[in-house]
Design a protein around this motif. Sequence first.
Motif, PDB file in Angstrom:
ATOM      1  N   ARG B  53       0.818  -1.218   0.000  1.00 41.63           N
ATOM      2  CA  ARG B  53       0.000   0.000   0.000  1.00 41.63           C
ATOM      3  C   ARG B  53       0.845   1.257   0.000  1.00 41.63           C
ATOM      4  O   ARG B  53       0.433   2.289  -0.530  1.00 41.63           O
ATOM      5  N   LEU B  56       1.642   1.871  -3.530  1.00 49.64           N
ATOM      6  CA  LEU B  56       0.458   2.404  -4.210  1.00 49.64           C
ATOM      7  C   LEU B  56       0.096   3.803  -3.717  1.00 49.64           C
ATOM      8  O   LEU B  56      -0.665   4.519  -4.360  1.00 49.64           O
ATOM      9  N   ILE B  58      -1.556   4.439  -0.863  1.00 47.92           N
ATOM     10  CA  ILE B  58      -2.904   4.444  -0.285  1.00 47.92           C
ATOM     11  C   ILE B  58      -2.885   4.026   1.180  1.00 47.92           C
ATOM     12  O   ILE B  58      -3.827   3.415   1.673  1.00 47.92           O
ATOM     13  N   ASN B  62      -4.512   9.442   7.943  1.00 51.02           N
ATOM     14  CA  ASN B  62      -4.499   9.950   9.317  1.00 51.02           C
ATOM     15  C   ASN B  62      -3.754   9.045  10.285  1.00 51.02           C
ATOM     16  O   ASN B  62      -3.318   9.491  11.336  1.00 51.02           O
ATOM     17  N   ALA B  87      -1.771  10.210  -8.176  1.00 51.92           N
ATOM     18  CA  ALA B  87      -3.061   9.528  -8.310  1.00 51.92           C
ATOM     19  C   ALA B  87      -3.535   9.524  -9.763  1.00 51.92           C
ATOM     20  O   ALA B  87      -4.031   8.516 -10.251  1.00 51.92           O
ATOM     21  N   THR B  88      -3.375  10.632 -10.471  1.00 52.12           N
ATOM     22  CA  THR B  88      -3.873  10.671 -11.850  1.00 52.12           C
ATOM     23  C   THR B  88      -2.889  10.010 -12.820  1.00 52.12           C
ATOM     24  O   THR B  88      -3.310   9.334 -13.749  1.00 52.12           O
ATOM     25  N   ARG B  91      -1.054   5.909 -10.455  1.00 60.62           N
ATOM     26  CA  ARG B  91      -1.968   4.899  -9.949  1.00 60.62           C
ATOM     27  C   ARG B  91      -3.029   4.554 -10.988  1.00 60.62           C
ATOM     28  O   ARG B  91      -3.647   5.452 -11.557  1.00 60.62           O
ATOM     29  N   GLY B  92      -3.233   3.270 -11.229  1.00 55.73           N
ATOM     30  CA  GLY B  92      -4.231   2.858 -12.206  1.00 55.73           C
ATOM     31  C   GLY B  92      -3.715   2.948 -13.629  1.00 55.73           C
ATOM     32  O   GLY B  92      -4.355   2.445 -14.552  1.00 55.73           O
ATOM     33  N   THR B  96      -0.806  -0.795 -11.273  1.00 58.21           N
ATOM     34  CA  THR B  96      -2.194  -1.183 -11.022  1.00 58.21           C
ATOM     35  C   THR B  96      -2.241  -2.195  -9.882  1.00 58.21           C
ATOM     36  O   THR B  96      -1.198  -2.582  -9.345  1.00 58.21           O
ATOM     37  N   PHE B  97      -3.432  -2.617  -9.557  1.00 57.44           N
ATOM     38  CA  PHE B  97      -3.642  -3.331  -8.303  1.00 57.44           C
ATOM     39  C   PHE B  97      -4.595  -4.507  -8.502  1.00 57.44           C
ATOM     40  O   PHE B  97      -5.623  -4.382  -9.155  1.00 57.44           O
ATOM     41  N   ASP B 101      -9.362  -9.601  -1.922  1.00 52.68           N
ATOM     42  CA  ASP B 101     -10.689 -10.200  -1.828  1.00 52.68           C
ATOM     43  C   ASP B 101     -11.573  -9.752  -2.985  1.00 52.68           C
ATOM     44  O   ASP B 101     -12.130  -8.656  -2.967  1.00 52.68           O
ATOM     45  N   SER B 105     -14.226  -6.362  -3.280  1.00 59.77           N
ATOM     46  CA  SER B 105     -13.495  -5.269  -3.913  1.00 59.77           C
ATOM     47  C   SER B 105     -14.224  -4.667  -5.108  1.00 59.77           C
ATOM     48  O   SER B 105     -13.799  -3.645  -5.639  1.00 59.77           O
ATOM     49  N   ALA B 184      -6.537  -5.026 -14.099  1.00 53.23           N
ATOM     50  CA  ALA B 184      -5.170  -4.596 -13.784  1.00 53.23           C
ATOM     51  C   ALA B 184      -4.334  -4.471 -15.051  1.00 53.23           C
ATOM     52  O   ALA B 184      -3.373  -3.706 -15.091  1.00 53.23           O
TER      53      ALA B 184
END
Lengths: 334, 343
Positions: B53, B56, B58, B62, B87-88, B91-92, B96-97, B101, B105, B184
């Motif tokens: 993570r 990624l 993510i 906090n 992010a733009t 990621r993706g 990719t991911f 589960d 998901s 992905a």
Amino acid sequence: MRIIALVLKRLTWFVPTLVGLLLIVFTVSHIIPANPAVVLAGEGATQAQIDAIKEKFGLDQPLPVQFWRYLKSVVSGDFGTSLYTQRPIAEDLLTRVPATLELTLITIVIAALLGIPLGVIAAARRNSFIDHALRFFTVSGLAIASFWLAILFQLLFAMKLGWTPLQGRADSWGPDPVTGFFVIDAIIQGDWDIFSDVVSHLVLPVMTLAFPAMATIVRFTRAGVLDAINSNYVLYEQAMGLPQRVIVWKYVLRNALIGTVTQIGLIFGILLAGAVVVESVFDWPGLGLYAVNSILRSDYNGIMGFTLITGTIFILVNLLVDILHGTIDPRGAG
Amino acid sequence: MSDRLLAVDDLTVSFSSDAGRVQVLDHVTFAMSRGEIVGLVGESGSGKTTLARAILGILPANAAHIESGGIRFEGEDLLQADPADIATRVRGRTITFVPQDPFTSFNPVFTIGSQIMELMKWKSPLAPPSSGLSRYARTRRKADRVKVIELLKTVQLPDPEAMLAKYPHEVSGGQRQRLMIAMALMTDPKLIIADEPTTALDVTIQAQILKLLRQLTRERGVSVLFTTHDLGAAHEICDRICVLYAGQEVETAPAGRFFAHPSHPYTRSLLDSLPSREHGIRGIRGEIPALVNPPAGCRFHPRCDRATGECSALRPSETAVGDLHTLRCYHPLSQPEPASAAS
């Protein structure tokens, strides 16, 4: 197909539910120690006069017989006559249903339009200033009694500031009746003076009813959004870099709305009940005020008519909620 | 290395909790080459998901604190760059991911097709990079859809058109994970992070999914970072395996060497813990340490038969013991046991 099956299933329960509701209200209203015949006969009436009135309205019969007679007449479309106004109940209700529906529908729409976005914002910025401010606001909305709030609003906005009328639906007779919804009738008539008069009369009662309704919607939406935000699919959407605003306002919100929609259906019932109080304070000629007067005068047919009509509305609203539910959440079995 | 794709350097991550700071990753260093499939192996709580993570970007904003280190992807430090830009742009698209589960998901209230097309709207190779526009031109949508259908066929999903119209709950777990693999691959990434992609699936389906993942990424030269606690699954598809223990990487080796010549005592006992005909099931003594107040030095030392004083004083530095085979241990297994431990 699923939706049609759902509607049919709900409709089969429609009649038994209503009969059960009527039975409860009938029993309660008839066993309380009130005697409408005495009231109708007036002061100084003889026992013979009272007995004559009792006989005329069938009040001398045993309760099960009275209930059975009432059900039979309802099925044939006759809701009975008001013991007090001597007019057919159906006629009385027909003029009052639009007044109450106008009030509650506008309230629900405003409460939802404001409450849902505010709930999303509170959740998306959890523990920020705006979240705390909204929490203060929602707790107040749920804790403050509506009749007290209504009177405060009247004192402030109508009496002191003079921004809104004190009570009633319109200053004059209102627009020519077409639908009975004054806002719509005023638009049909194209008279903007009447329109603004009608709207200004709506402001205070709508505010009074919308405040707690909105508080509930904010809280449920916030909880639903928080629940959804911590889910695996949001993690996936974030991992794939979808814009946060799309994730929150599209993917999270739709999941959160499942709970909110259910709540809105329940709120509608609470609003119909709340209308009894708010309509009394604002002298709003709707079902609530009619119910209060019927109860105070032991007008059995009026009470039963009110029960029948609000029960029907509430059942239909919940059917609508179930249909909405089915559209939002494809998994629902109904 | 010119074919270096990803380099995690000295990464330390902690989480705030009621009990205090949990030190989930402790100066982890780790690298991947282009086209390589690397297994990140460890028990629950070893930090493999946190590492995935962190790459990624993510981690929960906090609660998680990145205390030191860098993550370089294609030469760019992802931790220094603007998060919105990552992010733009990354990621993706380039990373990719595949989630653990596949049941939870997918968003339950949207059709599979609308979710896939949303991804393509923002991330398709045809989409202008870093565009914030929410308009989806019809011609591009058409071209994207052709590619989507093609990929669904590639991952051996029957009747792709019908699949797109379905809701996630109408599709089996194995099919959902095939969809996740297809998603992905849709954006032509350089790196796929697969976080325990088969853990939630039936054993019979696990092997099919792993084979599919390996075959498709090999064909396209895509790297895969594959986290798992299942050494069998790692053996199945990985070129190289990196072992994490309690937030520290302890040994990294090519898959063949890893199983033939494990050198770190923890790796050894991990392999021994696999059930076998000779010795049945053999556990590792002791327990995984609590990470609020982890053991100093090498975090495995309280459970290690070879541990000496220096193990608890300072974490060993990385040493190479073979081609691409590195470990962090003062007393690796290829050497005789130190006398002090025996006494």
